[in-house]
Structures are given as C-alpha cells and as structure tokens.
Design an enzyme around this catalytic site. Structure first.
Site, PDB file in Angstrom:
ATOM      1  N   ARG A   1      -4.588  -9.828   4.493  1.00 49.18           N
ATOM      2  CA  ARG A   1      -4.963  -9.789   3.075  1.00 49.18           C
ATOM      3  C   ARG A   1      -3.725  -9.412   2.270  1.00 49.18           C
ATOM      4  O   ARG A   1      -3.186  -8.313   2.421  1.00 49.18           O
ATOM      5  CB  ARG A   1      -6.089  -8.774   2.861  1.00 49.18           C
ATOM      6  CG  ARG A   1      -6.601  -8.691   1.431  1.00 49.18           C
ATOM      7  CD  ARG A   1      -7.762  -7.700   1.339  1.00 49.18           C
ATOM      8  NE  ARG A   1      -8.290  -7.618  -0.013  1.00 49.18           N
ATOM      9  CZ  ARG A   1      -7.813  -6.779  -0.938  1.00 49.18           C
ATOM     10  NH1 ARG A   1      -6.826  -5.946  -0.646  1.00 49.18           N
ATOM     11  NH2 ARG A   1      -8.356  -6.768  -2.151  1.00 49.18           N
TER      12      ARG A   1
ATOM     13  N   LYS B   1       0.816  -1.212   0.000  1.00 50.72           N
ATOM     14  CA  LYS B   1       0.000   0.000   0.000  1.00 50.72           C
ATOM     15  C   LYS B   1       0.850   1.264   0.000  1.00 50.72           C
ATOM     16  O   LYS B   1       2.054   1.247   0.244  1.00 50.72           O
ATOM     17  CB  LYS B   1      -0.970  -0.020   1.178  1.00 50.72           C
ATOM     18  CG  LYS B   1      -2.136  -0.971   0.929  1.00 50.72           C
ATOM     19  CD  LYS B   1      -3.274  -0.737   1.892  1.00 50.72           C
ATOM     20  CE  LYS B   1      -4.537  -1.467   1.427  1.00 50.72           C
ATOM     21  NZ  LYS B   1      -5.637  -1.283   2.377  1.00 50.72           N
TER      22      LYS B   1
END
Length: 286
Positions: free
Chosen positions: A255, A221
């Site tokens: 995840r 991210k």
C-alpha cells in the site's frame, strides 16, 4: 492464489495498492485528492504506473476532526461507483473499520475492505462475507481507531501479530469470506512504536510462513521517519528500502503513495530472486 475482484495474482506476483485519500487532512498529501477531479486523476495515474488495487479512504488514520459514518459514506461511496464505472477491471479497496460504511461501498462496487484497525467492528467481516469481497486483517494492538500508541509493550510483538491476524483471517473464512481473498497485515505504526514496527519488518517471513498473503502499508510512516530522522516529505528513500526488504521476505501487496518508484523496486527484487526476467538483456551479447 490471491483473488480480488476480477483479478487473480500468482504466487510470486507482487501487487501495488495505490492510496487515494478522500480526506481534507491526510497526513501525507494534505488533502490533495479530497475533490473528485484530482482524485480521479490520481487513480488514472496510479493505474498507468502499475497499481492493480486502488485503496480509497474517507477518514485519516490519525487524530483529528470527527468524521461520522454518514460523512465517511458521503466521501467514499459516490467515488467508488465512479472509479468502478471508469476502471471496470481495477480492484477497488476501501479503508474503513465501520460495517455500515463497508455495506455501502460494497453495494457501490468495492472488491476489498481494508480494515486497518484490527476488527474493532466485528460486523465488518460479516459484511465482507455477505458481499463475497476480500478482507484485510490487520494487527493494531487493540488500539481504538484514530488513536496514537502510548507506551505500548509486547512480550513478543510478532507472536501477538500472528495471533491476532491469523485469528481474524480464520474467523473471516468461517463467516464465508473467500479464503483466496483474505490478507493479513502487520499494521506498521498501528498500536506500535518504531522498534515494534522495525521488528515486524525484520520478522515478516514469519507472517509469510502462515500461508496467508501479507499486505504491508509502509509508505512514509513514522517508523521510517524516526529511523532516519526525516520529516514526512523526506521518507521516500527509507520507504523504498523497507519495501525491498519486505519483498525479499515475501510480502505480496504494498500500500503506497509512490507507485512508479515502488514498481521499480518490486521488479528489481523479483528479478534478483529469479521470479521475473530482465526487461531487456543486451549486455555482453553484441
């Protein structure tokens, strides 16, 4: 106890959720699993490497070409059904914020609805309750789906995360979603700048202390990229470091894109913590 689909996970069992994007414009893999054959190969590889959950998404999180509910259904429902047929024991999650999509994927065999946009469609929790499936309750800071944060501010970001996620979780259970199938997610990068996401990670134990199992979606991210000043394809090391910290602080579900590497990190942390024995123990015993 965390119960998802046919699976039950013990209190110290750290669970990998593998990402399978059914989008042509995903930020990390650039549409590598948009077509069925590579997507199914990705599922097979992820399961072999230790993923217990497959998270299927039909719309990328960031801005881009509009994807209607009908198109999202087209991208996900048939694939969910095929994964269910080929992998009857795997937990199938679908990343969607839309109730109509949730209805369709649950009918096709999904076990978990991953609502990354923080309950923007309140009816999604009702769908989860009606089908008896799990629900991920995420903090997105009130952001609308597929928008990027702009000068967002919190007096106390973790206090807001707790207020929102616990509130969504309690509402879900009140609607009839099984309590043992509800997770909360701090929503790294969603409605947050990098400093917010770093603080959410640093204080993750406060989420764990609520008693709800915590899911973290950290993989490659922007907060990792900005922390280390690395482009998307060079964020694996930073992601794994953040994974180790999150594991030590008690997160339950991860995840990820890189399943095998994440499995090694989680196993190492679990063994240091005393929850898992070493795979082998020969040193000093010969």
């Amino acid at each position: 106890m965390l119960r998802l689909g046919k699976r039950e996970f013990g209190p110290h069992e750290q669970v990998i959720m593998a990402i399978v994007n059914r989008t042509p414009d995903s930020f990390y893999d650039q549409g590598a699993t948009f077509r069925d054959e590579p997507a199914l190969a990705r599922v097979e590889q992820a399961v072999a490497e230790g993923a217990a959950i497959i998270d299927i998404g039909g719309v990328k999180a960031g801005p881009g070409e509009e994807v209607t509910p009908e198109e999202e259904v087209r991208r996900t429902v048939g694939f969910v059904a095929e994964v269910r047929r080929r992998f009857p024991d795997v937990v199938i999650s679908v990343d969607t914020w839309r109730a109509e999509v949730g209805e369709a994927v649950c009918a096709a065999g999904a076990d978990l609805l991953n609502d990354a946009w923080g309950g923007v469609d309140p009816a999604l929790a009702e769908v989860a309750a009606r089908h008896g499936v799990g629900l991920v309750c995420t903090h997105a800071g009130g952001a609308r789906p597929r928008t990027r944060p702009h000068r967002v501010a919190y007096e106390d970001v973790m206090a807001d995360i707790l207020r929102v996620t616990v509130g969504l979780a309690e509402r879900a259970v009140a609607l009839g979603v099984p309590r043992e199938s509800v997770l909360i997610d701090p929503g790294h990068d969603f409605g947050k700048n990098t400093r917010h996401s770093l603080e959410a990670t640093r204080r993750l134990d406060e989420m764990v202390a609520t008693g709800w199992p915590v899911l973290v979606s950290l993989s490659n991210k922007d907060f990792v990229g900005e922390t280390l000043d690395r482009p998307v394809k060079e964020r694996v090391v930073g992601t794994l470091a953040t994974t180790a910290v999150s594991a030590w602080l008690g997160a339950r579900v991860y995840r990820v894109h890189e399943v095998a590497e994440t499995r090694q990190v989680l196993d190492m942390v679990a063994t240091i913590a005393g929850w898992r024995p070493p795979a082998v123990a020969r040193r000093g015993l010969a």
